[in-house]
Design a protein around this motif. Structure first.
Motif, PDB file in Angstrom:
ATOM      1  N   ASN A 124     -30.316 -16.220  90.545  1.00  0.00           N
ATOM      2  CA  ASN A 124     -30.746 -16.994  89.953  1.00  0.00           C
ATOM      3  C   ASN A 124     -30.648 -17.213  88.559  1.00  0.00           C
ATOM      4  OD1 ASN A 124     -33.177 -19.106  89.115  1.00  0.00           O
ATOM      5  ND2 ASN A 124     -33.120 -19.102  91.239  1.00  0.00           N
ATOM      6  N   SER A 125     -30.032 -18.763  88.676  1.00  0.00           N
ATOM      7  CA  SER A 125     -29.836 -19.125  87.097  1.00  0.00           C
ATOM      8  C   SER A 125     -31.392 -19.991  86.126  1.00  0.00           C
ATOM      9  CB  SER A 125     -28.631 -19.602  86.518  1.00  0.00           C
ATOM     10  OG  SER A 125     -28.246 -21.640  87.738  1.00  0.00           O
ATOM     11  N   SER A 126     -32.318 -19.613  86.810  1.00  0.00           N
ATOM     12  CA  SER A 126     -32.892 -20.419  86.404  1.00  0.00           C
ATOM     13  C   SER A 126     -34.112 -20.072  85.142  1.00  0.00           C
ATOM     14  CB  SER A 126     -34.305 -20.675  87.777  1.00  0.00           C
ATOM     15  OG  SER A 126     -34.393 -20.983  88.462  1.00  0.00           O
ATOM     16  N   ILE A 127     -33.803 -18.911  84.778  1.00  0.00           N
ATOM     17  CA  ILE A 127     -33.635 -18.420  83.021  1.00  0.00           C
ATOM     18  C   ILE A 127     -32.349 -17.749  83.165  1.00  0.00           C
ATOM     19  CG2 ILE A 127     -34.809 -16.606  81.619  1.00  0.00           C
ATOM     20  CD1 ILE A 127     -37.469 -17.695  83.362  1.00  0.00           C
ATOM     21  N   MET A 128     -32.255 -17.783  81.552  1.00  0.00           N
ATOM     22  CA  MET A 128     -30.412 -17.032  81.140  1.00  0.00           C
ATOM     23  C   MET A 128     -30.877 -16.418  80.160  1.00  0.00           C
ATOM     24  SD  MET A 128     -27.530 -18.249  83.580  1.00  0.00           S
ATOM     25  CE  MET A 128     -27.900 -20.621  82.704  1.00  0.00           C
ATOM     26  N   SER A 129     -29.875 -15.723  79.358  1.00  0.00           N
ATOM     27  CA  SER A 129     -30.530 -15.212  77.298  1.00  0.00           C
ATOM     28  C   SER A 129     -29.254 -14.314  77.291  1.00  0.00           C
ATOM     29  CB  SER A 129     -31.457 -14.858  77.125  1.00  0.00           C
ATOM     30  OG  SER A 129     -31.160 -14.299  76.194  1.00  0.00           O
ATOM     31  N   TRP A 130     -28.152 -15.597  76.500  1.00  0.00           N
ATOM     32  CA  TRP A 130     -26.408 -15.332  75.953  1.00  0.00           C
ATOM     33  C   TRP A 130     -26.685 -15.140  74.841  1.00  0.00           C
ATOM     34  CZ3 TRP A 130     -27.790 -19.487  79.008  1.00  0.00           C
ATOM     35  CH2 TRP A 130     -26.724 -20.482  78.155  1.00  0.00           C
ATOM     36  N   THR A 131     -24.971 -14.335  73.593  1.00  0.00           N
ATOM     37  CA  THR A 131     -25.020 -14.880  72.368  1.00  0.00           C
ATOM     38  C   THR A 131     -23.943 -15.586  73.125  1.00  0.00           C
ATOM     39  OG1 THR A 131     -25.794 -12.549  71.908  1.00  0.00           O
ATOM     40  CG2 THR A 131     -24.157 -14.120  70.166  1.00  0.00           C
ATOM     41  N   ALA A 132     -24.460 -16.729  71.843  1.00  0.00           N
ATOM     42  CA  ALA A 132     -23.176 -18.294  71.907  1.00  0.00           C
ATOM     43  C   ALA A 132     -21.637 -17.353  71.638  1.00  0.00           C
ATOM     44  CB  ALA A 132     -23.616 -19.338  71.168  1.00  0.00           C
ATOM     45  N   GLY A 133     -20.566 -18.412  72.270  1.00  0.00           N
ATOM     46  CA  GLY A 133     -19.911 -17.678  72.203  1.00  0.00           C
ATOM     47  C   GLY A 133     -18.939 -16.206  72.895  1.00  0.00           C
ATOM     48  N   GLN A 134     -19.955 -15.564  73.505  1.00  0.00           N
ATOM     49  CA  GLN A 134     -19.710 -14.353  73.671  1.00  0.00           C
ATOM     50  C   GLN A 134     -19.148 -14.843  75.115  1.00  0.00           C
ATOM     51  OE1 GLN A 134     -21.939 -11.065  73.060  1.00  0.00           O
ATOM     52  NE2 GLN A 134     -21.504 -11.382  70.805  1.00  0.00           N
TER      53      GLN A 134
END
Length: 217
Positions: A124-134
């Motif tokens: 579920n994509s209500s909250i997501m976290s990642w490193t920009a560009g990856q």
């Protein structure tokens, strides 16, 4: 610096949802951050700029606005560092810092059908976290096949689940469904930080006195 993003597009939500998220970040996110509002609502630009920094959405051939989430992974967005995304229809009750991904991680919610179906292995994509560009492959793949993807998949989260690299879920009780897990099954725990409102009701429609005080509170 941490980049916190939200999507405010179309007319399905009014600006109070953006204001609510901004207030929640001010209270519950200790990590230094910038708040970015991805939007096509330039008629509200002046007010939006009092809440965060605007990123103007490109015009995409999409049937549902949630597909704009795929564009967050494009190199065109020109962000560096860690990104943390929230849907607008959430109520934040506790610290959000634990949702920040480490380098090379892609963190996302385990889909709320987990409460109804054993071994439900979707996101579920209500909250997501990642490193920009990856995670640029998400946008590259979607932009090259957008019509077939929209025809074959229900929404952005199904596509992201398939194409994100190094994906893992947050613990189930960190973010829970209002109607299925908070209200129906009473799965709220001391670790619960976010109540997610998918479908109906919306946050401002509820009568739960405990949660009401966190909406624009």
């Amino acid at each position: 610096m941490l980049n916190v993003l939200c999507l405010y597009a179309g007319t399905g939500y009014d600006i109070s949802y953006v204001r609510n998220l901004k207030l929640s970040l001010d209270k519950c996110l200790d990590t230094e951050h910038r708040f970015y509002i991805l939007t096509d609502r330039l008629d509200q630009r002046t007010e939006l700029e009092t809440l965060g920094q605007i990123i103007v959405l490109p015009k995409l051939d999409v049937k549902k606005l949630w597909w704009y989430k795929c564009w967050m992974f494009s190199s065109e967005i020109n962000l560096t560092g860690t990104c943390l995304y929230f849907d607008l229809d959430v109520i934040v009750i506790k610290s959000l810092d634990k949702f920040i991904a480490r380098d090379r991680e892609f963190k996302i919610i385990h889909d709320f059908n987990r409460s109804n179906t054993n071994n439900y292995n979707y996101s579920n994509s209500s909250i997501m976290s990642w490193t920009a560009g990856q995670q640029t492959q998400i946008w590259t793949r979607f932009s090259s096949e957008s019509r077939s993807v929209q025809a074959s998949m229900h929404g952005d989260q199904d596509f992201i689940h398939v194409h994100a690299q190094n994906l893992s879920w947050y613990p189930d009780d960190w973010a829970i469904s209002f109607k299925w897990e908070y209200k129906l099954k009473k799965l709220y725990t001391p670790q619960t930080s976010v109540i997610v409102f998918h479908g109906k009701p919306k946050p401002q429609e509820i009568t739960d006195s405990f949660l009401q005080r966190f909406w624009l509170g």
